[in-house]
Design a protein around this motif. Structure first.
Motif, short mmCIF file in Angstrom:
data_model
loop_
_atom_site.label_atom_id
_atom_site.label_comp_id
_atom_site.label_asym_id
_atom_site.label_seq_id
_atom_site.Cartn_x
_atom_site.Cartn_y
_atom_site.Cartn_z
N ASN A 157 6.32 -12.91 -2.60
CA ASN A 157 5.62 -12.81 -3.89
C ASN A 157 4.60 -13.93 -4.09
OD1 ASN A 157 7.25 -10.63 -4.43
ND2 ASN A 157 8.66 -11.75 -5.73
N LEU A 158 4.93 -15.12 -3.64
CA LEU A 158 3.98 -16.24 -3.82
C LEU A 158 2.74 -16.01 -2.95
CD1 LEU A 158 3.47 -18.98 -5.21
CD2 LEU A 158 4.40 -20.07 -3.16
N SER A 159 2.96 -15.54 -1.73
CA SER A 159 1.83 -15.25 -0.84
C SER A 159 0.92 -14.20 -1.48
CB SER A 159 2.33 -14.72 0.50
OG SER A 159 3.24 -15.63 1.08
N TYR A 160 1.53 -13.23 -2.15
CA TYR A 160 0.76 -12.17 -2.80
C TYR A 160 -0.04 -12.71 -4.00
CZ TYR A 160 -0.15 -7.60 -4.96
OH TYR A 160 -0.76 -6.50 -5.52
N PHE A 161 0.50 -13.71 -4.69
CA PHE A 161 -0.26 -14.38 -5.75
C PHE A 161 -1.55 -14.98 -5.17
CE2 PHE A 161 3.41 -14.87 -8.80
CZ PHE A 161 2.72 -14.54 -9.97
N TYR A 162 -1.45 -15.53 -3.99
CA TYR A 162 -2.61 -16.20 -3.40
C TYR A 162 -3.56 -15.23 -2.72
CZ TYR A 162 0.05 -20.50 -4.15
OH TYR A 162 0.75 -21.53 -4.71
N ASP A 163 -3.03 -14.10 -2.28
CA ASP A 163 -3.87 -13.16 -1.54
C ASP A 163 -3.39 -11.74 -1.78
OD1 ASP A 163 -5.33 -11.68 0.22
OD2 ASP A 163 -4.56 -12.64 2.04
N LYS A 164 -4.17 -10.99 -2.53
CA LYS A 164 -3.79 -9.61 -2.87
C LYS A 164 -3.71 -8.72 -1.61
CE LYS A 164 -3.05 -9.73 -7.26
NZ LYS A 164 -1.66 -9.64 -7.71
N ASN A 165 -4.26 -9.18 -0.50
CA ASN A 165 -4.16 -8.40 0.75
C ASN A 165 -3.00 -8.86 1.62
OD1 ASN A 165 -6.34 -6.60 0.47
ND2 ASN A 165 -7.75 -8.29 0.84
N TYR A 166 -2.14 -9.71 1.05
CA TYR A 166 -1.07 -10.30 1.87
C TYR A 166 -0.24 -9.26 2.61
CZ TYR A 166 3.55 -12.08 2.96
OH TYR A 166 4.73 -12.34 3.59
N TYR A 167 0.18 -8.21 1.91
CA TYR A 167 1.11 -7.26 2.55
C TYR A 167 0.44 -6.45 3.67
CZ TYR A 167 4.40 -8.59 -1.05
OH TYR A 167 5.24 -9.33 -1.84
N ALA A 168 -0.89 -6.40 3.66
CA ALA A 168 -1.59 -5.66 4.71
C ALA A 168 -2.05 -6.58 5.84
CB ALA A 168 -2.80 -4.95 4.11
#
Ligand SMILES: Nc1ncnc2c1ncn2[C@@H]1O[C@H](COP(=O)(O)OP(=O)(O)O)[C@@H](O)[C@H]1O
Ligand SMILES: [Mg+2]
Length: 346
Positions: free
Chosen positions: A65-76
């Motif tokens: 979740n924190l990575s996603y806060f920093y980068d909306k493309n994290y999961y891809a």
């Protein structure tokens, strides 16, 4: 007596004019931890990372979740991540990772002015607990002092890697977000941390997880302690417990009066800290208990936009899941509370 002091300090904090806690030591690396989900670890890590400069944020929670806060493309994306840093210490023959930290401003527009970096998580961290235990067990065939060296290399792998990344990027602060499950990367985060920041939500499950955290720190047989050598005093201190989702009395004329639920949990946390003074960085529980209001709509808008609460404006609105959400009036109070917490860390 002491609780009323904490509440009156809280009032000053909310106004933005509380003095710093005298004599509170400052540390470089904090792990944000408590063994329960949904209590504010990631939200706090994100917002505190915005309030500091020259900071490295490390995401050790497989949910990312924190990575996603920093980068909306994290999961891809398929970036080098925290698991790539740790694995070479557990599996022989793997090359070590370098320059893993990514500049947050490159992927989150609100961080462009901050010299802050982050180390992304990986969903494959779910497999790390068994890899870690296998590696630890393999050291049992060795003799002194090789065994001690091999075990320390594993336990302090994340610490070693964080030190290297801090140096390589000329950073001087680190915050590690952790998962509610102790085994694996969260365990390594505890070994890597100088001190802990422990969010506790105003509910009974959070109190239970605070007690579990304390027994994990103190019980010589715990998963945390049992691998440490007798002379290894590297047990992180608790820098602060942050009581999250606090609410205040709405009775007419009541000023600075916590609601019943908040009052009850404030008392419970205070009692627990009083019984475990030696775990605190100053041994005085009054110095280590802080409150954070329920963020309400501000929290939702902040999450959806990956925008730090510090940058939200009262009255701002956003439609989320087809309902209109508003940045409520208390956002100024929340900003002051977060700023104060940040100032007691660095
Ligand atoms: N005072 C507060 N502190 C932290 N989170 C809050 C607070 N008030 C409301 N929230 C909300 O509670 C949720 C906490 O979730 P999160 O930070 O992901 O928890 P965790 O990382 O511990 O699982 C978020 O939706 C956040 O907006
Ligand atoms: Mg989280």
């Amino acid at each position: 007596m002491a609780i009323s002091d904490i509440i009156s300090r809280q009032y000053e904090i909310a106004q933005g004019n509380a003095a710093n806690i005298p004599g509170l030591p400052k540390f470089r690396t904090y792990a944000m931890c408590n063994l329960r989900g949904g209590i504010g670890k990631t939200t706090l890590s994100f917002n505190l990372s915005y309030l500091a400069d020259n900071l490295l944020a490390v995401d050790t929670c497989p949910q990312g979740n924190l990575s996603y806060f920093y980068d909306k493309n994290y999961y891809a994306s398929n970036q080098t991540n925290v698991r790539d840093m740790i694995l070479p210490y557990l599996v022989p023959g793997l090359g070590k990772a370098t320059r893993v930290a990514a500049f947050i401003g490159a992927t989150n527009q609100y961080f462009t002015e901050k010299n802050n970096y982050y180390i992304p998580s990986s969903d494959e961290l779910y497999l790390l607990p068994s890899q870690l235990i296998t590696a630890i067990n393999q050291t049992s065939g060795l003799q002194y002092p090789q065994r001690e060296q091999a075990l320390n290399s594993i336990l302090y792998s994340l610490k070693t890697e964080i030190e290297r990344e801090l140096k390589q990027n000329s950073l001087d602060k680190c915050i590690i977000d952790t998962s509610p499950f102790f085994a694996g990367a969260t365990q390594l985060a505890w070994y890597a941390a100088d001190a802990l920041v422990v969010p506790v939500r105003t509910d009974q499950q959070s109190i239970k997880s605070l007690e579990l955290l304390i027994s994990t720190l103190t019980n010589p047989q715990s998963e945390y302690r049992k691998y440490l050598f007798e002379n290894d005093m590297n047990v992180p201190k608790i820098q602060m417990v942050v009581l999250t989702h606090c609410g205040w009395s709405t009775i007419a004329g009541a000023r600075n009066v916590p609601n019943q639920q908040t009052k009850v949990y404030l008392g419970k946390v205070y009692d627990i800290l009083s019984k475990h003074r030696s775990l605190l960085s100053t041994e005085n529980p009054d110095n280590h208990l802080f409150m954070l209001d329920d963020f309400l709509g501000s929290g939702r808008i902040s999450s959806v936009e990956a925008k730090p609460i510090e940058l939200l404006k009262e009255g701002e609105t956003k439609t989320i899941d087809r309902t209109r959400v508003i940045v409520n009036r208390s956002v100024t109070k929340c900003k002051h509370q977060l700023q104060y917490i940040s100032k007691q860390l660095w």
